[in-house]
Design a protein around this motif. Sequence first.
Motif, PDB file in Angstrom:
ATOM      1  N   MET A 197       0.847  -1.206   0.000  1.00 46.71           N
ATOM      2  CA  MET A 197       0.000   0.000   0.000  1.00 46.71           C
ATOM      3  C   MET A 197       0.876   1.247   0.000  1.00 46.71           C
ATOM      4  SD  MET A 197      -2.816   1.097   2.855  1.00 46.71           S
ATOM      5  CE  MET A 197      -1.551   1.602   4.014  1.00 46.71           C
ATOM      6  N   SER A 198       0.595   2.162  -0.916  1.00 42.78           N
ATOM      7  CA  SER A 198       1.359   3.407  -0.990  1.00 42.78           C
ATOM      8  C   SER A 198       1.073   4.289   0.211  1.00 42.78           C
ATOM      9  CB  SER A 198       0.984   4.155  -2.275  1.00 42.78           C
ATOM     10  OG  SER A 198       1.482   5.461  -2.242  1.00 42.78           O
ATOM     11  N   GLN A 199       2.168   4.814   0.809  1.00 44.46           N
ATOM     12  CA  GLN A 199       2.009   5.693   1.960  1.00 44.46           C
ATOM     13  C   GLN A 199       1.734   7.132   1.498  1.00 44.46           C
ATOM     14  OE1 GLN A 199       2.025   4.827   5.360  1.00 44.46           O
ATOM     15  NE2 GLN A 199       1.812   2.834   4.398  1.00 44.46           N
ATOM     16  N   GLU A 200       2.129   7.450   0.258  1.00 50.57           N
ATOM     17  CA  GLU A 200       2.022   8.833  -0.200  1.00 50.57           C
ATOM     18  C   GLU A 200       0.701   9.120  -0.904  1.00 50.57           C
ATOM     19  OE1 GLU A 200       4.986   6.980  -0.911  1.00 50.57           O
ATOM     20  OE2 GLU A 200       5.733   7.830   0.948  1.00 50.57           O
ATOM     21  N   LYS A 201       0.225   8.159  -1.720  1.00 43.63           N
ATOM     22  CA  LYS A 201      -0.919   8.438  -2.582  1.00 43.63           C
ATOM     23  C   LYS A 201      -2.210   8.514  -1.786  1.00 43.63           C
ATOM     24  CE  LYS A 201       0.164   7.599  -7.313  1.00 43.63           C
ATOM     25  NZ  LYS A 201      -0.442   7.165  -8.573  1.00 43.63           N
ATOM     26  N   ARG A 206      -5.814   6.754   2.185  1.00 43.29           N
ATOM     27  CA  ARG A 206      -4.826   6.432   1.153  1.00 43.29           C
ATOM     28  C   ARG A 206      -5.371   5.367   0.197  1.00 43.29           C
ATOM     29  NH1 ARG A 206      -1.655   6.110   6.113  1.00 43.29           N
ATOM     30  NH2 ARG A 206      -0.417   8.016   6.372  1.00 43.29           N
ATOM     31  N   GLU A 207      -4.770   5.285  -0.968  1.00 42.73           N
ATOM     32  CA  GLU A 207      -5.166   4.278  -1.961  1.00 42.73           C
ATOM     33  C   GLU A 207      -4.991   2.869  -1.388  1.00 42.73           C
ATOM     34  OE1 GLU A 207      -3.345   4.494  -5.753  1.00 42.73           O
ATOM     35  OE2 GLU A 207      -4.117   6.498  -6.192  1.00 42.73           O
ATOM     36  N   ARG A 250     -11.456  -3.590  14.028  1.00 40.72           N
ATOM     37  CA  ARG A 250     -10.038  -3.890  14.245  1.00 40.72           C
ATOM     38  C   ARG A 250      -9.552  -4.932  13.239  1.00 40.72           C
ATOM     39  NH1 ARG A 250      -6.868  -5.101  19.941  1.00 40.72           N
ATOM     40  NH2 ARG A 250      -4.789  -4.954  19.035  1.00 40.72           N
ATOM     41  N   HIS A 251     -10.420  -5.875  12.911  1.00 46.35           N
ATOM     42  CA  HIS A 251     -10.052  -6.946  11.988  1.00 46.35           C
ATOM     43  C   HIS A 251      -9.869  -6.424  10.560  1.00 46.35           C
ATOM     44  CE1 HIS A 251     -10.172 -10.788   9.887  1.00 46.35           C
ATOM     45  NE2 HIS A 251     -11.159 -10.321   9.142  1.00 46.35           N
ATOM     46  N   ILE A 252     -10.748  -5.523  10.126  1.00 43.50           N
ATOM     47  CA  ILE A 252     -10.757  -5.151   8.698  1.00 43.50           C
ATOM     48  C   ILE A 252     -10.003  -3.862   8.382  1.00 43.50           C
ATOM     49  CG2 ILE A 252     -12.942  -3.828   8.715  1.00 43.50           C
ATOM     50  CD1 ILE A 252     -13.614  -5.188   6.017  1.00 43.50           C
ATOM     51  N   SER A 253      -9.853  -2.954   9.353  1.00 47.86           N
ATOM     52  CA  SER A 253      -9.331  -1.619   9.007  1.00 47.86           C
ATOM     53  C   SER A 253      -7.808  -1.517   9.167  1.00 47.86           C
ATOM     54  CB  SER A 253     -10.014  -0.543   9.857  1.00 47.86           C
ATOM     55  OG  SER A 253      -9.684  -0.705  11.215  1.00 47.86           O
ATOM     56  N   ASP A 254      -7.227  -0.571   8.420  1.00 46.02           N
ATOM     57  CA  ASP A 254      -5.805  -0.246   8.569  1.00 46.02           C
ATOM     58  C   ASP A 254      -5.629   0.871   9.587  1.00 46.02           C
ATOM     59  OD1 ASP A 254      -4.677  -1.940   6.376  1.00 46.02           O
ATOM     60  OD2 ASP A 254      -6.033  -0.718   5.175  1.00 46.02           O
ATOM     61  N   LEU A 313      -6.092   9.054  -1.809  1.00 46.55           N
ATOM     62  CA  LEU A 313      -7.205   8.972  -2.762  1.00 46.55           C
ATOM     63  C   LEU A 313      -8.293   9.976  -2.410  1.00 46.55           C
ATOM     64  CD1 LEU A 313      -8.406   7.328  -5.175  1.00 46.55           C
ATOM     65  CD2 LEU A 313      -9.603   5.972  -3.469  1.00 46.55           C
ATOM     66  N   LEU A 314      -8.587  10.082  -1.099  1.00 51.88           N
ATOM     67  CA  LEU A 314      -9.689  10.947  -0.653  1.00 51.88           C
ATOM     68  C   LEU A 314      -9.211  11.813   0.508  1.00 51.88           C
ATOM     69  CD1 LEU A 314     -12.981  10.955  -1.216  1.00 51.88           C
ATOM     70  CD2 LEU A 314     -12.998  10.169   1.139  1.00 51.88           C
TER      71      LEU A 314
END
Length: 326
Positions: free
Chosen positions: A1-5, A43-44, A223-227, A7-8
């Motif tokens: 997963m990009s740390q910079e991009k 992030r994306e 907690r299971h699904i989110s970053d 998305l919203l």
Amino acid sequence: MSQEKILLNVENLTKHFPITEGIVFQRQVGAVQAVDKVSFFIREGETLGLVGESGCGKSTTGRTILQLHRPTAGKVWYRDVDLASLKGEELRRYRRHIQIIFQDPYASLNPRMTVGSIVSEPLEVHQIGNKVERKERVQDLLKLVGLNPYFINRYPHEFSGGQRQRIGIARALALQPEFIVCDEPISALDVSIQAQVVNLLEDLQDRFKLTYLFIAHDLSMVRHISDRTAVMYLGKLVELADRDELYNHPLHPYTQALLSAVPIPDPVKERKRKRIILQGDVPSPANPPRGCRFHPRCPIAEKICSQDEPEWREVSPDHWVACHLV
């Protein structure tokens, strides 16, 4: 997963619903402050979990991002375009990239339409493919979400709640979006079905590089699904951090109280830990308290909490909180 991009990017998003009185000449006498100056980014390829008790403004936040409710103030940057500034045909074009899975699978599907019509409707609205191509696409989508592709001529009442939610997911995927608001997609389902739907959402995310805003009550599921996880109280964000950081080191008193209510599957730890019981009821969003909105129920509130609104600040890398005493 990009740390910079990113998305919203949501900046000071505000949604107030007017309170009016009078039968003929209605005049505004107040406003329900459902969402008030909320800021965060996603992030994306990331899943941001949004939690909080009923009526705190979670679903309104999701719908306002998608412009199903037009914001009272603030900006919603999707890549480099402010969705809040778009109207008509321009906004409709962007709906291809941003979709929603609704909370209630019984209410979100038209009972007079077949499953084939429901899932193909976005394709017709955006004039994608001919009749034969749409039918093939609908069958592929049904197969993708674990349903029999030959169910296209059936009606919603012929399906269970979990199957209906899968139809809703298929409809959301029809236009190959990048960003999906999951508005409590499992809260109306049996516990045995919830895990299946969450696993499906995770598989689809990996396969199509989707980005989610996952709204829920169930803290263990988030907690299971989110970053990363954001906590909301009475229209305001009170804390936002990486999932493990938030669950292991909650800083805001409201977050601490929420997490203390989550059961631990270890009887020894469960007996030792201290529950935080909040006093009183949630204030009305039509008349929120001055200063910090949580101060009437906060166990550690001081005088400044009832006078000044706390600043939304980054106390450590990627850990944001709104509290005077942190």
